[in-house]
Scaffold this motif. Structure first.
Motif, PDB file in Angstrom:
ATOM      1  N   ASN A   5       0.766  -1.192  -0.066  1.00 16.99           N
ATOM      2  CA  ASN A   5       0.065  -0.079  -0.117  1.00 16.99           C
ATOM      3  C   ASN A   5       0.814   1.208  -0.077  1.00 16.99           C
ATOM      4  O   ASN A   5       0.577   2.535  -0.559  1.00 16.99           O
ATOM      5  CB  ASN A   5      -0.834   0.206   1.269  1.00 16.99           C
ATOM      6  N   ALA A   6       2.129   1.306   0.527  1.00 15.04           N
ATOM      7  CA  ALA A   6       2.872   2.332   0.545  1.00 15.04           C
ATOM      8  C   ALA A   6       3.581   2.511  -0.966  1.00 15.04           C
ATOM      9  O   ALA A   6       3.515   3.638  -1.406  1.00 15.04           O
ATOM     10  CB  ALA A   6       4.175   2.034   1.574  1.00 15.04           C
ATOM     11  N   ILE A   7       3.804   1.365  -1.385  1.00 13.45           N
ATOM     12  CA  ILE A   7       4.228   1.649  -2.839  1.00 13.45           C
ATOM     13  C   ILE A   7       3.082   2.120  -3.690  1.00 13.45           C
ATOM     14  O   ILE A   7       3.179   2.812  -4.635  1.00 13.45           O
ATOM     15  CB  ILE A   7       4.837   0.437  -3.419  1.00 13.45           C
ATOM     16  N   LEU A   8       1.961   1.668  -3.474  1.00 15.25           N
ATOM     17  CA  LEU A   8       0.732   1.963  -4.416  1.00 15.25           C
ATOM     18  C   LEU A   8       0.496   3.465  -4.061  1.00 15.25           C
ATOM     19  O   LEU A   8       0.017   4.147  -5.040  1.00 15.25           O
ATOM     20  CB  LEU A   8      -0.447   1.094  -3.935  1.00 15.25           C
ATOM     21  N   THR A   9       0.304   3.761  -2.735  1.00 13.86           N
ATOM     22  CA  THR A   9       0.023   5.388  -2.691  1.00 13.86           C
ATOM     23  C   THR A   9       1.267   6.155  -3.355  1.00 13.86           C
ATOM     24  O   THR A   9       0.728   7.126  -3.898  1.00 13.86           O
ATOM     25  CB  THR A   9       0.332   5.618  -0.958  1.00 13.86           C
ATOM     26  N   VAL A  36      -6.681  -1.492   0.997  1.00 14.76           N
ATOM     27  CA  VAL A  36      -6.867  -2.338  -0.257  1.00 14.76           C
ATOM     28  C   VAL A  36      -5.851  -3.469  -0.364  1.00 14.76           C
ATOM     29  O   VAL A  36      -4.585  -3.051  -0.258  1.00 14.76           O
ATOM     30  CB  VAL A  36      -6.841  -1.550  -1.498  1.00 14.76           C
ATOM     31  N   THR A  37      -5.924  -4.785  -0.266  1.00 11.67           N
ATOM     32  CA  THR A  37      -5.184  -5.583  -0.369  1.00 11.67           C
ATOM     33  C   THR A  37      -4.773  -5.659  -1.901  1.00 11.67           C
ATOM     34  O   THR A  37      -5.358  -5.451  -2.794  1.00 11.67           O
ATOM     35  CB  THR A  37      -5.691  -6.912  -0.071  1.00 11.67           C
ATOM     36  N   PRO A  38      -3.536  -6.153  -2.258  1.00 17.43           N
ATOM     37  CA  PRO A  38      -2.934  -6.350  -3.412  1.00 17.43           C
ATOM     38  C   PRO A  38      -3.851  -7.167  -4.358  1.00 17.43           C
ATOM     39  O   PRO A  38      -4.096  -6.983  -5.768  1.00 17.43           O
ATOM     40  CB  PRO A  38      -1.526  -7.386  -3.244  1.00 17.43           C
ATOM     41  N   ALA A  39      -4.545  -8.258  -3.921  1.00 14.90           N
ATOM     42  CA  ALA A  39      -5.542  -8.966  -4.403  1.00 14.90           C
ATOM     43  C   ALA A  39      -6.663  -8.082  -5.125  1.00 14.90           C
ATOM     44  O   ALA A  39      -7.011  -8.299  -6.337  1.00 14.90           O
ATOM     45  CB  ALA A  39      -5.964 -10.333  -3.860  1.00 14.90           C
ATOM     46  N   CYS A  42      -5.494  -5.909  -7.817  1.00 11.73           N
ATOM     47  CA  CYS A  42      -5.287  -6.380  -9.026  1.00 11.73           C
ATOM     48  C   CYS A  42      -6.548  -6.913  -9.749  1.00 11.73           C
ATOM     49  O   CYS A  42      -6.699  -6.528 -10.949  1.00 11.73           O
ATOM     50  CB  CYS A  42      -4.377  -7.795  -9.072  1.00 11.73           C
ATOM     51  N   VAL A  43      -7.598  -7.382  -9.078  1.00 10.30           N
ATOM     52  CA  VAL A  43      -8.915  -7.238  -9.656  1.00 10.30           C
ATOM     53  C   VAL A  43      -9.283  -6.060 -10.384  1.00 10.30           C
ATOM     54  O   VAL A  43      -9.800  -6.089 -11.487  1.00 10.30           O
ATOM     55  CB  VAL A  43      -9.742  -8.127  -8.854  1.00 10.30           C
ATOM     56  N   ARG A  44      -9.468  -5.084  -9.675  1.00 10.09           N
ATOM     57  CA  ARG A  44      -9.894  -3.789  -9.836  1.00 10.09           C
ATOM     58  C   ARG A  44      -9.270  -3.163 -11.159  1.00 10.09           C
ATOM     59  O   ARG A  44      -9.516  -2.704 -12.049  1.00 10.09           O
ATOM     60  CB  ARG A  44      -9.864  -2.587  -8.718  1.00 10.09           C
ATOM     61  N   LEU A  45      -7.860  -3.322 -11.052  1.00  7.94           N
ATOM     62  CA  LEU A  45      -7.092  -2.806 -12.211  1.00  7.94           C
ATOM     63  C   LEU A  45      -7.402  -3.593 -13.691  1.00  7.94           C
ATOM     64  O   LEU A  45      -7.462  -3.207 -14.640  1.00  7.94           O
ATOM     65  CB  LEU A  45      -5.534  -2.900 -11.913  1.00  7.94           C
TER      66      LEU A  45
END
Length: 133
Positions: A5-9, A36-39, A42-45
């Motif tokens: 989440n830090a990387i995503l943010t 938001v979990t990585p899984a 990924c589904v949203r993306l």
């Protein structure tokens, strides 16, 4: 906050806000994606990348306004060209903003949207008005 989440943010903040970012926007974005979990991400993306509504766009029978951000790091300019090819009458308004233009230039966007609604409402209603007898 999870490392993911830090990387995503950090990456998301750059992509969505770019040079327009503020501490407040960064904080709001961090709150939005913090859990938001990585899984799930990924589904949203994947769902965004898989969608194609070009056929549906051609059949839309209403006026279209496209607010285009000049500093958009997410939606390429080629998307605008595609929409214009399908719907050449589309009204295009460019703003000096990032992808998240409603968060950054909200007052300008609200003004443009309001003007568009008024102009298209009048254009759609005016032809069907009949004089009162």
């Amino acid at each position: 906050m999870l490392p993911f989440n830090a990387i995503l943010t950090s990456l998301g903040n750059r992509a969505l806000f770019g040079r327009f970012t503020t501490k407040a926007l960064h904080s709001l974005f961090q709150q939005a994606v913090g859990g938001v979990t990585p899984a799930v991400f990924c589904v949203r993306l994947r769902s965004v990348l898989d969608v194609d509504v070009t056929e549906e766009l051609a059949s839309v029978a209403l006026p279209i306004l496209y607010l285009q951000a000049r500093a958009d790091n997410v939606v390429p300019r080629s998307a605008t060209a595609l929409i214009q090819k399908i719907r050449p009458e589309m009204r295009l308004v460019e703003t000096d903003s990032p992808h998240c233009l409603l968060q950054v230039v909200s007052q300008d966007a609200a003004r443009v949207i309001g003007e568009f609604v008024v102009s298209t409402t009048y254009a759609m209603v005016a032809p069907i008005r009949e004089p009162c007898r």
